[in-house]
Design a protein around this motif. Structure first.
Motif, PDB file in Angstrom:
ATOM      1  N   UNK A   1      23.633  29.592 -81.086  1.00 19.64           N
ATOM      2  CA  UNK A   1      22.703  28.904 -80.210  1.00 19.64           C
ATOM      3  C   UNK A   1      21.494  28.457 -81.006  1.00 19.64           C
ATOM      4  N   UNK A   2      20.759  27.515 -80.432  1.00 21.29           N
ATOM      5  CA  UNK A   2      19.610  26.907 -81.099  1.00 21.29           C
ATOM      6  C   UNK A   2      18.321  27.465 -80.506  1.00 21.29           C
ATOM      7  N   UNK A   3      17.401  27.825 -81.400  1.00 19.43           N
ATOM      8  CA  UNK A   3      16.037  28.216 -81.034  1.00 19.43           C
ATOM      9  C   UNK A   3      15.131  27.454 -81.985  1.00 19.43           C
ATOM     10  N   UNK A   4      14.244  26.611 -81.437  1.00 22.05           N
ATOM     11  CA  UNK A   4      13.476  25.719 -82.305  1.00 22.05           C
ATOM     12  C   UNK A   4      14.458  24.785 -82.974  1.00 22.05           C
ATOM     13  N   UNK A   5      14.379  24.658 -84.269  1.00 20.41           N
ATOM     14  CA  UNK A   5      15.342  23.853 -85.016  1.00 20.41           C
ATOM     15  C   UNK A   5      16.304  24.722 -85.800  1.00 20.41           C
ATOM     16  N   UNK A   6      16.371  26.007 -85.470  1.00 21.68           N
ATOM     17  CA  UNK A   6      17.201  26.953 -86.198  1.00 21.68           C
ATOM     18  C   UNK A   6      18.399  27.383 -85.369  1.00 21.68           C
ATOM     19  N   UNK A   7      19.486  27.750 -86.069  1.00 27.32           N
ATOM     20  CA  UNK A   7      20.688  28.215 -85.390  1.00 27.32           C
ATOM     21  C   UNK A   7      20.847  29.719 -85.630  1.00 27.32           C
ATOM     22  N   UNK A   8      21.078  30.441 -84.546  1.00 32.80           N
ATOM     23  CA  UNK A   8      21.256  31.886 -84.575  1.00 32.80           C
ATOM     24  C   UNK A   8      22.599  32.223 -83.946  1.00 32.80           C
ATOM     25  N   UNK A   9      23.074  33.460 -84.167  1.00 32.65           N
ATOM     26  CA  UNK A   9      24.330  33.870 -83.565  1.00 32.65           C
ATOM     27  C   UNK A   9      24.290  35.348 -83.182  1.00 32.65           C
ATOM     28  N   UNK A  10      25.205  35.694 -82.266  1.00 31.35           N
ATOM     29  CA  UNK A  10      25.422  37.079 -81.851  1.00 31.35           C
ATOM     30  C   UNK A  10      26.921  37.272 -81.688  1.00 31.35           C
ATOM     31  N   UNK A  11      27.377  38.517 -81.806  1.00 30.83           N
ATOM     32  CA  UNK A  11      28.785  38.803 -81.553  1.00 30.83           C
ATOM     33  C   UNK A  11      29.068  38.461 -80.103  1.00 30.83           C
ATOM     34  N   UNK A  12      30.155  37.776 -79.849  1.00 28.90           N
ATOM     35  CA  UNK A  12      30.447  37.276 -78.509  1.00 28.90           C
ATOM     36  C   UNK A  12      30.646  38.411 -77.496  1.00 28.90           C
ATOM     37  N   UNK A  13      31.044  39.578 -77.965  1.00 28.50           N
ATOM     38  CA  UNK A  13      31.229  40.703 -77.043  1.00 28.50           C
ATOM     39  C   UNK A  13      29.913  41.225 -76.482  1.00 28.50           C
ATOM     40  N   UNK A  14      28.802  40.828 -77.072  1.00 28.71           N
ATOM     41  CA  UNK A  14      27.497  41.246 -76.568  1.00 28.71           C
ATOM     42  C   UNK A  14      26.967  40.294 -75.500  1.00 28.71           C
ATOM     43  N   UNK A  15      27.686  39.194 -75.233  1.00 32.89           N
ATOM     44  CA  UNK A  15      27.261  38.195 -74.253  1.00 32.89           C
ATOM     45  C   UNK A  15      27.863  38.533 -72.897  1.00 32.89           C
ATOM     46  N   UNK A  16      27.000  38.784 -71.921  1.00 29.78           N
ATOM     47  CA  UNK A  16      27.444  39.040 -70.549  1.00 29.78           C
ATOM     48  C   UNK A  16      27.741  37.727 -69.835  1.00 29.78           C
TER      49      UNK A  16
END
Length: 183
Positions: free
Chosen positions: A33-48
């Motif tokens: 996902x994008x925050x500001x102009x930066x791209x970040x990520x999380x393990x998909x299993x942590x997404x509700x």
């Protein structure tokens, strides 16, 4: 795009429990996902789930990056604006702004935290061996929210350390167990 990503998440959750990792020859799956102009990520299993932007209910005396709380089918979920948490300057909400509801552990309890992001980007596979540690730049840079860096399509994507990012102990609020300043 959020509905496609939610379909992937729902399919994976139907097959696996929270304690299992999505893993195969291509590695684990991540949501970027994008925050500001930066791209970040999380393990998909942590997404509700991923929700369209809606104004949370304000909480008095909360840190500036805590936008308030949402009622998620009877569960009150705090909402953190990652742009403010990471000290980005632009805080404008638009049609692509979403709230990603993330699962975390706190004091042996499962907790949910909403994170406001500018846009959802992609779901991708990554081998654990291709996730690199963040370079140590000394004590001037706070790296406790970063778990690693990976390269996707030629650009760097930061993997977030959700244990620290969503930890109530690191949120400076008297009711969240954080440090309280006397001044």
């Amino acid at each position: 795009m959020p509905s496609e990503i939610m379909q992937v998440i729902q399919n994976q959750e139907a097959q696996l429990t929270d304690s299992e990792m999505i893993s195969d020859e291509t590695g684990s799956q991540f949501l970027s996902f994008i925050v500001g102009n930066e791209e970040f990520s999380v393990n998909i299993l942590r997404v509700q789930e991923i929700r369209a932007w809606e104004q949370p209910t304000f909480l008095p005396n909360s840190p500036e990056y805590i936008k308030g709380v949402l009622n998620l089918r009877g569960t009150i979920v705090p909402v953190m604006d990652l742009r403010r948490r990471f000290r980005f300057k632009n805080f404008e909400y638009n049609a692509t702004t979403v709230i990603i509801i993330l699962k975390s552990q706190y004091s042996d309890k499962n907790c949910l935290m909403g994170c406001v992001v500018d846009a959802v980007s992609d779901v991708f596979n990554m081998e654990e061996s291709k996730i690199f540690d963040v370079p140590d730049y000394g004590s001037e840079i706070d790296g406790r929210f970063t778990a690693g860096v990976m390269t996707i399509d030629g650009h760097a994507v930061t993997l977030l350390n959700l244990e620290n990012l969503l930890s109530l102990d690191l949120i400076d609020h008297p009711y969240a167990g954080g440090q309280v300043s006397n001044g």
